[in-house]
Motif scaffolding. Structure first.
Motif, PDB file in Angstrom:
ATOM      1  N   VAL A 135       2.173  21.138  32.338  1.00 14.33           N
ATOM      2  CA  VAL A 135       1.120  21.865  31.631  1.00 14.33           C
ATOM      3  C   VAL A 135       1.615  22.218  30.241  1.00 14.33           C
ATOM      4  O   VAL A 135       2.507  23.062  30.076  1.00 14.33           O
ATOM      5  CB  VAL A 135       0.698  23.141  32.390  1.00 14.33           C
ATOM      6  N   ASN A 136       1.042  21.554  29.225  1.00 16.14           N
ATOM      7  CA  ASN A 136       1.455  21.791  27.839  1.00 16.14           C
ATOM      8  C   ASN A 136       0.290  22.091  26.903  1.00 16.14           C
ATOM      9  O   ASN A 136       0.502  22.536  25.785  1.00 16.14           O
ATOM     10  CB  ASN A 136       2.228  20.579  27.314  1.00 16.14           C
ATOM     11  N   GLU A 137      -0.916  21.801  27.339  1.00 14.81           N
ATOM     12  CA  GLU A 137      -2.106  22.027  26.518  1.00 14.81           C
ATOM     13  C   GLU A 137      -3.265  22.400  27.436  1.00 14.81           C
ATOM     14  O   GLU A 137      -3.167  22.218  28.671  1.00 14.81           O
ATOM     15  CB  GLU A 137      -2.434  20.780  25.709  1.00 14.81           C
ATOM     16  N   PRO A 138      -4.360  22.928  26.872  1.00 17.38           N
ATOM     17  CA  PRO A 138      -5.452  23.423  27.712  1.00 17.38           C
ATOM     18  C   PRO A 138      -5.977  22.419  28.727  1.00 17.38           C
ATOM     19  O   PRO A 138      -6.173  22.753  29.897  1.00 17.38           O
ATOM     20  CB  PRO A 138      -6.529  23.814  26.690  1.00 17.38           C
ATOM     21  N   ASP A 139      -6.199  21.171  28.326  1.00 17.28           N
ATOM     22  CA  ASP A 139      -6.786  20.198  29.246  1.00 17.28           C
ATOM     23  C   ASP A 139      -5.895  19.889  30.444  1.00 17.28           C
ATOM     24  O   ASP A 139      -6.378  19.395  31.470  1.00 17.28           O
ATOM     25  CB  ASP A 139      -7.133  18.904  28.506  1.00 17.28           C
ATOM     26  N   ASP A 140      -4.615  20.194  30.326  1.00 13.20           N
ATOM     27  CA  ASP A 140      -3.723  20.014  31.477  1.00 13.20           C
ATOM     28  C   ASP A 140      -4.055  20.986  32.599  1.00 13.20           C
ATOM     29  O   ASP A 140      -3.611  20.790  33.740  1.00 13.20           O
ATOM     30  CB  ASP A 140      -2.265  20.218  31.058  1.00 13.20           C
ATOM     31  N   MET A 141      -4.826  22.029  32.300  1.00 13.01           N
ATOM     32  CA  MET A 141      -5.169  23.033  33.314  1.00 13.01           C
ATOM     33  C   MET A 141      -6.438  22.689  34.084  1.00 13.01           C
ATOM     34  O   MET A 141      -6.812  23.405  35.014  1.00 13.01           O
ATOM     35  CB  MET A 141      -5.340  24.409  32.648  1.00 13.01           C
ATOM     36  N   ILE A 142      -7.117  21.613  33.732  1.00 20.71           N
ATOM     37  CA  ILE A 142      -8.346  21.248  34.442  1.00 20.71           C
ATOM     38  C   ILE A 142      -8.033  21.032  35.924  1.00 20.71           C
ATOM     39  O   ILE A 142      -7.160  20.237  36.285  1.00 20.71           O
ATOM     40  CB  ILE A 142      -8.977  19.982  33.832  1.00 20.71           C
ATOM     41  N   GLY A 143      -8.738  21.771  36.772  1.00 26.75           N
ATOM     42  CA  GLY A 143      -8.538  21.682  38.214  1.00 26.75           C
ATOM     43  C   GLY A 143      -7.365  22.482  38.732  1.00 26.75           C
ATOM     44  O   GLY A 143      -7.175  22.598  39.945  1.00 26.75           O
ATOM     45  N   ARG A 144      -6.572  23.051  37.835  1.00 24.79           N
ATOM     46  CA  ARG A 144      -5.437  23.872  38.252  1.00 24.79           C
ATOM     47  C   ARG A 144      -5.831  25.347  38.259  1.00 24.79           C
ATOM     48  O   ARG A 144      -6.800  25.745  37.619  1.00 24.79           O
ATOM     49  CB  ARG A 144      -4.237  23.649  37.321  1.00 24.79           C
ATOM     50  N   GLN A 177     -13.050  22.424  34.606  1.00 24.93           N
ATOM     51  CA  GLN A 177     -12.519  23.742  34.304  1.00 24.93           C
ATOM     52  C   GLN A 177     -11.315  24.046  35.185  1.00 24.93           C
ATOM     53  O   GLN A 177     -11.161  23.459  36.267  1.00 24.93           O
ATOM     54  CB  GLN A 177     -13.581  24.825  34.544  1.00 24.93           C
ATOM     55  N   PRO A 178     -10.479  24.971  34.759  1.00 22.26           N
ATOM     56  CA  PRO A 178      -9.471  25.492  35.667  1.00 22.26           C
ATOM     57  C   PRO A 178     -10.144  26.300  36.781  1.00 22.26           C
ATOM     58  O   PRO A 178     -11.325  26.639  36.695  1.00 22.26           O
ATOM     59  CB  PRO A 178      -8.620  26.405  34.773  1.00 22.26           C
ATOM     60  N   VAL A 179      -9.387  26.619  37.794  1.00 20.95           N
ATOM     61  CA  VAL A 179      -9.865  27.457  38.900  1.00 20.95           C
ATOM     62  C   VAL A 179      -9.334  28.866  38.688  1.00 20.95           C
ATOM     63  O   VAL A 179      -8.145  29.057  38.413  1.00 20.95           O
ATOM     64  CB  VAL A 179      -9.372  26.906  40.254  1.00 20.95           C
ATOM     65  N   VAL A 180     -10.214  29.867  38.803  1.00 15.94           N
ATOM     66  CA  VAL A 180      -9.812  31.250  38.578  1.00 15.94           C
ATOM     67  C   VAL A 180      -9.282  31.864  39.870  1.00 15.94           C
ATOM     68  O   VAL A 180      -9.946  31.825  40.911  1.00 15.94           O
ATOM     69  CB  VAL A 180     -10.994  32.098  38.074  1.00 15.94           C
ATOM     70  N   ARG A 181      -8.106  32.420  39.793  1.00 17.70           N
ATOM     71  CA  ARG A 181      -7.570  33.263  40.878  1.00 17.70           C
ATOM     72  C   ARG A 181      -7.763  34.699  40.434  1.00 17.70           C
ATOM     73  O   ARG A 181      -7.016  35.224  39.612  1.00 17.70           O
ATOM     74  CB  ARG A 181      -6.090  32.957  41.099  1.00 17.70           C
TER      75      ARG A 181
END
Length: 273
Positions: free
Chosen positions: A118-127, A152-156
């Motif tokens: 994970v180095n940039e925003p799009d790396d968080m898609i689905g994470r 989108q990322p998933v919110v915890r």
């Protein structure tokens, strides 16, 4: 209008002629208990009542769903909250912005310094990332970067403030977490920061503010803005300054233009605003 009708039923409108107008309802998000909310905002409501010559009553929303429901139904007249809510009221309920806390609201999305995936925003898609549950602005500011709901990322969701969010990340409940930039600078140690890297920083937004409904006349709106910026007004707002901007000496004037388009952080998002 349930709360307004209740106030009328209780006879609160039966006052001397100078206070004969309908009561005004002041509120803020349910970030504290009802008792704490009364201590936080009653002094301000009382001051506004004196300034306008009409009754102003602080009403604790009870819960976030009630806060959203009553806001959408135009129950509230004087509201202190974040720019996304304020902007929505300007866009849909003809609220007018009066004053705001100085400074801005901005948020970092962070992960571990050694996380090579994970180095940039799009790396968080689905994470998964940890954040205070929506409609908290910190989490919405991150979701706002990903307008496509299927990418989108998933919110915890985490309760207990930004310290609790960071703790959840440390406990490996999520791969990243969001906190205010001021929290990152001032509340986290140098050692903490060295162990993290910033993936994304949201655009800066105006700080928390007070808006008023169309049930206040233009003359009342102008009078109230000036009163809240005065020395007496600053004293009446001191509990809010102490909690949300301890280094600030007073609120500053603002207007609707400064809050334009932040309502998009609320509208069309996954939790159904």
């Amino acid at each position: 209008m349930r709360a307004r009708m209740l106030l009328l039923a209780l006879g609160l409108c039966v006052m001397q002629p100078s206070l004969a107008a309908d009561p005004l309802i002041m509120t803020a998000p349910p970030r504290e208990s009802e008792e704490a909310g009364q201590k936080q905002y009653e002094v301000t409501a009382s001051y506004i009542s004196d300034v306008l010559g009409r009754p102003v009553h602080y009403q604790h929303p009870g819960a976030w769903l009630r806060y959203q429901h009553d806001m959408r139904n135009d129950v509230y007249d004087i509201v202190f909250d974040g720019p996304h809510f304020a902007s929505w009221r300007v866009a849909h309920l003809d609220h007018e912005m009066l004053i705001r806390l100085p400074g801005s609201l901005q948020f970092h999305l962070l992960t571990g310094a050694g996380n090579d995936q994970v180095n940039e925003p799009d790396d968080m898609i689905g994470r998964k990332f940890c954040g205070i549950s929506p409609p908290n602005l910190s989490t919405l500011s991150i979701l706002g970067r990903f307008r496509n709901p299927v990418r989108q990322p998933v919110v915890r969701g985490v309760k207990g403030g930004m310290g609790a969010v960071y703790k959840a990340f440390q406990q490996e409940q999520c791969e990243a977490f969001v906190v205010r930039t001021a929290y990152y600078r001032n509340a986290m140690s140098e050692e903490d920061r060295k162990g993290l890297k910033i993936i994304y920083t949201s655009p800066a937004m105006p700080n928390q503010s007070i808006s008023v409904s169309s049930r206040l006349t233009p003359q009342e709106r102008g009078k109230l803005r000036q009163a809240l910026l005065s020395e007496a007004g600053t004293q009446a707002l001191q509990p809010t300054l102490n909690r949300f901007a301890s280094k600030a000496k007073r609120f500053i004037a603002t207007d609707n233009a400064e809050f334009k388009d932040y309502n998009t952080l609320l509208e069309g998002v996954i939790f159904g605003w």
